[in-house]
Design a protein around this motif. Structure first.
Motif, mmCIF file in Angstrom:
data_model
loop_
_atom_site.group_PDB
_atom_site.id
_atom_site.type_symbol
_atom_site.label_atom_id
_atom_site.label_comp_id
_atom_site.label_asym_id
_atom_site.label_seq_id
_atom_site.Cartn_x
_atom_site.Cartn_y
_atom_site.Cartn_z
ATOM 1 N N MET A 268 41.998 16.822 30.038
ATOM 2 C CA MET A 268 41.506 17.640 29.101
ATOM 3 C C MET A 268 40.357 17.467 28.149
ATOM 4 N N SER A 269 40.724 16.196 27.532
ATOM 5 C CA SER A 269 39.843 15.524 26.536
ATOM 6 C C SER A 269 38.467 15.211 27.195
ATOM 7 N N GLU B 232 47.048 14.354 23.953
ATOM 8 C CA GLU B 232 47.065 13.810 25.542
ATOM 9 C C GLU B 232 47.569 12.355 25.397
ATOM 10 N N LYS B 233 47.249 11.720 24.419
ATOM 11 C CA LYS B 233 47.716 10.456 24.009
ATOM 12 C C LYS B 233 49.321 10.112 23.939
ATOM 13 N N PHE B 234 49.691 11.326 23.270
ATOM 14 C CA PHE B 234 51.314 11.362 23.030
ATOM 15 C C PHE B 234 52.141 11.657 24.267
ATOM 16 N N ALA B 235 51.423 12.438 25.184
ATOM 17 C CA ALA B 235 52.034 12.460 26.689
ATOM 18 C C ALA B 235 52.002 10.988 27.362
ATOM 19 N N TYR B 236 50.869 10.483 27.394
ATOM 20 C CA TYR B 236 50.805 9.188 28.344
ATOM 21 C C TYR B 236 51.512 8.286 27.557
ATOM 22 N N ASN B 237 51.471 8.174 26.508
ATOM 23 C CA ASN B 237 52.343 7.232 25.548
ATOM 24 C C ASN B 237 54.018 7.214 25.953
ATOM 25 N N ASN B 238 54.241 8.568 26.235
ATOM 26 C CA ASN B 238 55.664 8.846 26.199
ATOM 27 C C ASN B 238 56.030 9.107 27.889
ATOM 28 N N CYS B 239 55.416 9.109 28.621
ATOM 29 C CA CYS B 239 55.722 9.534 30.061
ATOM 30 C C CYS B 239 56.316 8.506 30.895
ATOM 31 N N GLN C 22 50.072 20.090 32.734
ATOM 32 C CA GLN C 22 48.787 20.141 32.020
ATOM 33 C C GLN C 22 49.351 19.519 30.656
ATOM 34 N N THR C 23 48.320 19.348 29.782
ATOM 35 C CA THR C 23 48.252 18.641 28.497
ATOM 36 C C THR C 23 48.630 19.671 27.405
ATOM 37 N N ASP C 24 48.192 20.896 27.758
ATOM 38 C CA ASP C 24 48.518 21.950 26.719
ATOM 39 C C ASP C 24 50.189 22.528 27.070
ATOM 40 N N GLY C 25 50.896 22.123 26.134
ATOM 41 C CA GLY C 25 52.227 22.290 26.049
ATOM 42 C C GLY C 25 52.895 21.180 26.620
#
Length: 381
Positions: A134-135, A156-163, A108-111
């Protein structure tokens, strides 16, 4: 190989059990373990009694012995802010376990920032999976103000950029993410939600002429319009689930004397029997990711009625169900009228098309094989 799964912020193993999600959510991890794709699975949860609960489930043979649960320390049981604080401390509290892990996964995005922080500290591969974006959902529904929605986008962007790899459950999610964040399509893979075909199938039993809905009692599910539409065609409706609209729905049903039952949460293990008793299944949301309940209803041989929105129209397609033209109660009513007018031969054909579609796209075997391919590629990079 060891995989660490970060639960959604604030969600505990106990909640999975109470909400009837445990039996379904554990399946993919147990299957990876049974096939030897993984040796260990760590679950990092937000319940302070989850370790004890996990041990009990193992003693009852309801949880695989190689799934280890790491709970949130009681010191973080602080109303509202406790789970947020823990989400930042978790990578340090469980550093030994994270260092042993080969792949980190968040659903999930949250967390999701907890997984990203852990990746940065320990240099692990990160798989970011979401059942819905989520967005996309919140910008559609506008349940939160613009500031909160922008914060969701940033996370969300932070997660996609770093995964290292992202999994989404539908093609419309990919289109949205590419346009929104300019993400390389090679980084994202579509893997549909799975169901257990050993449990979710048509029992070929006599069915009651009624409608079943399974899902969260929330605004995006469009339940009030569903109730009004079904009332106009004189069909009973059973609603399974919980959520913020429960009290309003209870009042609405009582005031109008509708033939609707609110039956609360149902364990996923009991759901096949419920679905096989009903002739119709309805999901008339105004927005969906890739709806598991609709897939399960279709797999169990229900005639499925949905709305022509993203997510649902990736499942109901080419004659395997019926789509309402819009999310209005009138168009939903027209869809039910169409369903009621089907001949027995047309119903058999619709169910056969649905079965073929489910077997091709939504089996646990297919999903596990696709995830295992991703695991191998991540570990060999």
């Amino acid at each position: 190989m060891t995989l660490s799964l970060f639960f959604t912020r604030g969600v505990s193993l106990e909640q999975w059990l109470k909400q009837g999600l445990f039996e379904r959510e554990k399946l993919i991890y147990e299957e990876h373990l049974k096939q030897g794709n993984l040796d260990k699975v760590y679950w990092f949860t937000y319940g302070s009694e989850d370790r004890k609960l996990a041990n009990r489930l193992k003693s009852e043979n309801r949880l695989h012995k190689n799934i280890e649960v790491f709970e949130m320390p009681k010191v973080f049981n602080i109303t509202k802010i406790g789970s947020y604080l823990y989400s930042f401390f978790l990578p340090f509290i469980y550093r030994k376990e994270l260092q042993k892990s080969n792949i980190l996964k968040t659903n999930q995005t949250d967390g999701s920032w907890t997984a990203v922080i852990s990746k940065k500290i320990y240099g692990k591969k990160l798989l970011y999976r979401t059942g819905y974006t989520m967005s996309q959902l919140e910008n559609n529904l506008k349940r939160f103000n613009i500031i909160i929605r922008k914060c969701i986008e940033l996370v969300e962007k932070f997660a996609y950029n770093n995964c290292d790899k992202a999994i989404v459950s539908s093609n419309h999610n990919v289109r949205y993410l590419v346009n929104k964040y300019s993400i390389d399509t090679k980084k994202i893979e579509v893997i549909y939600n799975f169901i257990d075909r050993n449990r979710f199938y048509d029992f070929n039993k006599q069915r009651e002429k009624k409608v079943v809905f399974v899902g969260r009692l929330s605004e995006e599910k469009n339940i009030f319009n569903l109730i009004e539409a079904i009332h106009s065609v004189d069909l009973p409706l059973d609603i399974y689930g919980s959520g913020p609209l429960k009290n309003k729905l209870e009042s609405f049903i009582k005031e109008n004397n509708y033939n609707v039952r609110l039956l609360g949460n149902i364990s996923n293990s009991l759901l096949p029997e419920i679905l096989n008793k009903a002739k119709y299944f309805a999901l008339v949301s105004i927005h969906e990711g890739m709806p598991k309940s609709l897939i399960e209803g279709m797999a169990c041989g229900c005639i499925c009625i949905g709305t022509n929105v993203s997510g649902i129209n990736e499942v109901i397609t080419e004659g395997n169900g019926i789509l309402a033209l819009s999310t209005s109660s009138n168009d939903i009513r027209e869809a039910f009228i169409k369903a009621l007018s089907l001949t027995p031969d047309e119903e058999v054909k619709m169910r056969l098309l649905a079965k073929e579609f489910i077997d091709k796209n939504f089996t646990l075997h297919n999903v596990v094989a696709k995830e295992q391919d991703i695991f191998k590629k991540l570990c060999n990079e």
